[in-house]
Design an enzyme around this catalytic site. Structure first.
Site, short mmCIF file in Angstrom:
data_model
loop_
_atom_site.label_atom_id
_atom_site.label_comp_id
_atom_site.label_asym_id
_atom_site.label_seq_id
_atom_site.Cartn_x
_atom_site.Cartn_y
_atom_site.Cartn_z
N ARG A 1 0.84 -1.20 0.00
CA ARG A 1 0.00 0.00 0.00
C ARG A 1 0.87 1.24 0.00
NH1 ARG A 1 -4.96 -2.14 3.73
NH2 ARG A 1 -5.29 -3.99 2.44
N VAL B 1 -18.02 -8.08 -0.53
CA VAL B 1 -18.81 -8.92 0.39
C VAL B 1 -20.13 -8.25 0.73
CG1 VAL B 1 -16.92 -10.23 1.45
CG2 VAL B 1 -17.48 -7.95 2.32
N1 PHE Z 1 -9.14 -7.52 1.38
C1 PHE Z 1 -9.60 -6.73 2.48
C2 PHE Z 1 -8.49 -5.78 2.90
O1 PHE Z 1 -7.36 -6.09 2.73
C3 PHE Z 1 -10.01 -7.59 3.65
C4 PHE Z 1 -11.17 -8.46 3.34
C5 PHE Z 1 -10.98 -9.72 2.83
C6 PHE Z 1 -12.47 -8.05 3.59
C7 PHE Z 1 -12.05 -10.55 2.56
C8 PHE Z 1 -13.55 -8.85 3.34
C9 PHE Z 1 -13.33 -10.12 2.82
O2 PHE Z 1 -8.76 -4.71 3.39
#
Ligand code: PHE
Length: 346
Positions: free
Chosen positions: A203, A260
């Protein structure tokens, strides 16, 4: 008279022999006294000039001396050999009771150790471990996860782009999370699906005590008939109890991730104070652990998985912050400074 010469030679030879300190001196001695041009040979050659009588006595004495000196030479050589052997045994002695010199031993990084604990837990719950690319396509990192270009949710993941802009867009990036592996996996596999995906994510962020531009994540994805939030909660509760003790509780709070529905922020009651509130949990009694939720039905359908028949849950956690909690390390940046004073403690 010449017999005196033999006696004299004998005295000198024996004296020199006894004084020879090593093999080199011994060889020189042999040349000097017994060699073809040596002194004893000289005496023997001189016999020709003597009378018959003298030849007999001097010759016998000289021959006796030759035998004597040869024997003495061998004896001296033996003595020297033994002495040098004894010396090398004495000085080269190996003291097997000495403690060995300390040597540095490598070990697994604490974040790797924690990752393996987590993966062991998921493996024993029936998840398979898979890995995927760190350099990723926008398509998998965002687009396929319902985060189109210009979607405000992209602000949740500041991105390191790898390629140049074409028509105002770029398409290759350092993955900002491990969620793209949900898409990659569902593209190739149909339910039942249970995978755990460890790996690095990047990031584009300023660093401070709780932020790093690189992190290790573990993602899980399960797709099957009849899966619901209860299964998600049970899976995570089991994980946290294995890691932090059987009395742990978890809390799900509604949260938003485009991939999700519903989405949740998952916290665990603080294992230091058992939820009462302490320094470790900043007084709240809860520790934020991860993001999770039920896989968005649109994603299942776009993967050719009928969302009326199948449901899925997913979760993704960052390990460096978890490792700070787990090992009691106060600054996230310490993990990758490679300072042995820290790393040697694990
Ligand atoms: N990928 C998201 C993150 O890194 C986390 C996440 C994974 C959320 C799977 C919901 C389901 O911020």
């Amino acid at each position: 008279m010449p017999n005196d010469a033999v006696t004299q030679l004998r005295t000198e030879a024996r004296k020199a022999l006894d004084a020879a300190p090593d093999q080199g001196a011994l060889d020189a001695w042999r040349v000097d006294f017994l060699g073809r041009k040596g002194r004893l040979t000289g005496v023997l050659r001189g016999l020709a000039d003597l009378s018959i009588e003298e030849k007999k006595t001097v010759g016998a004495a000289a021959n006796a001396l030759k035998l004597e000196l040869e024997e003495a030479f061998d004896a001296r050589a033996d003595t020297l050999r033994l002495a040098s052997l004894t010396k090398s045994i004495e000085t080269g002695r190996l003291d097997v009771t000495l403690p060995e010199r300390p040597h540095l031993q490598g070990g697994l990084h604490p974040v790797t150790q924690l990752s393996r604990k987590i993966l062991d837990a998921f493996r024993s719950m029936g998840f398979s471990i898979i890995e995927g690319p760190e350099v990723e396509l926008d398509h998998y990192n965002f687009e396929g996860l319902r985060i189109p270009a210009d979607h405000p949710a992209r602000d949740m993941w500041d991105t390191f782009w790898v390629d140049e802009e074409v028509d105002g867009r770029r398409s290759i990036l350092m993955r900002t999370h491990t969620s793209p592996m949900q898409i990659r996996f569902m593209e190739e596999h149909k339910p039942p699906i249970r995978i755990a995906v460890p790996g690095r994510a990047y990031r584009f962020e300023a660093t401070d005590t709780t932020h790093e531009w690189m992190m290790t994540q573990v993602e899980i994805l399960a797709v099957d008939e009849g899966l619901n939030m209860g299964h998600l909660k049970g899976t995570l509760l089991d994980l946290f109890r294995r890691l932090f003790g059987q009395e742990r509780q978890i809390r799900l709070q509604a949260s938003y991730f485009p991939f999700v529905e519903p989405g949740a922020e998952v916290a665990m009651d603080c294992y230091v104070c058992n939820g009462k509130g302490c320094q470790s949990c900043h007084g709240s009694g809860w520790i934020e652990m991860l993001g999770a939720g039920m896989v968005h039905p649109e994603i299942l359908d776009s993967m050719g998985i009928d969302s009326r028949k199948y449901t899925g849950f997913a979760a993704g956690m960052g390990l460096e912050r978890l490792a700070m909690q787990y090992y009691g390390v106060p600054d996230i940046r310490w993990w990758y400074q490679n300072d042995l004073r820290l790393l040697n403690q694990f």
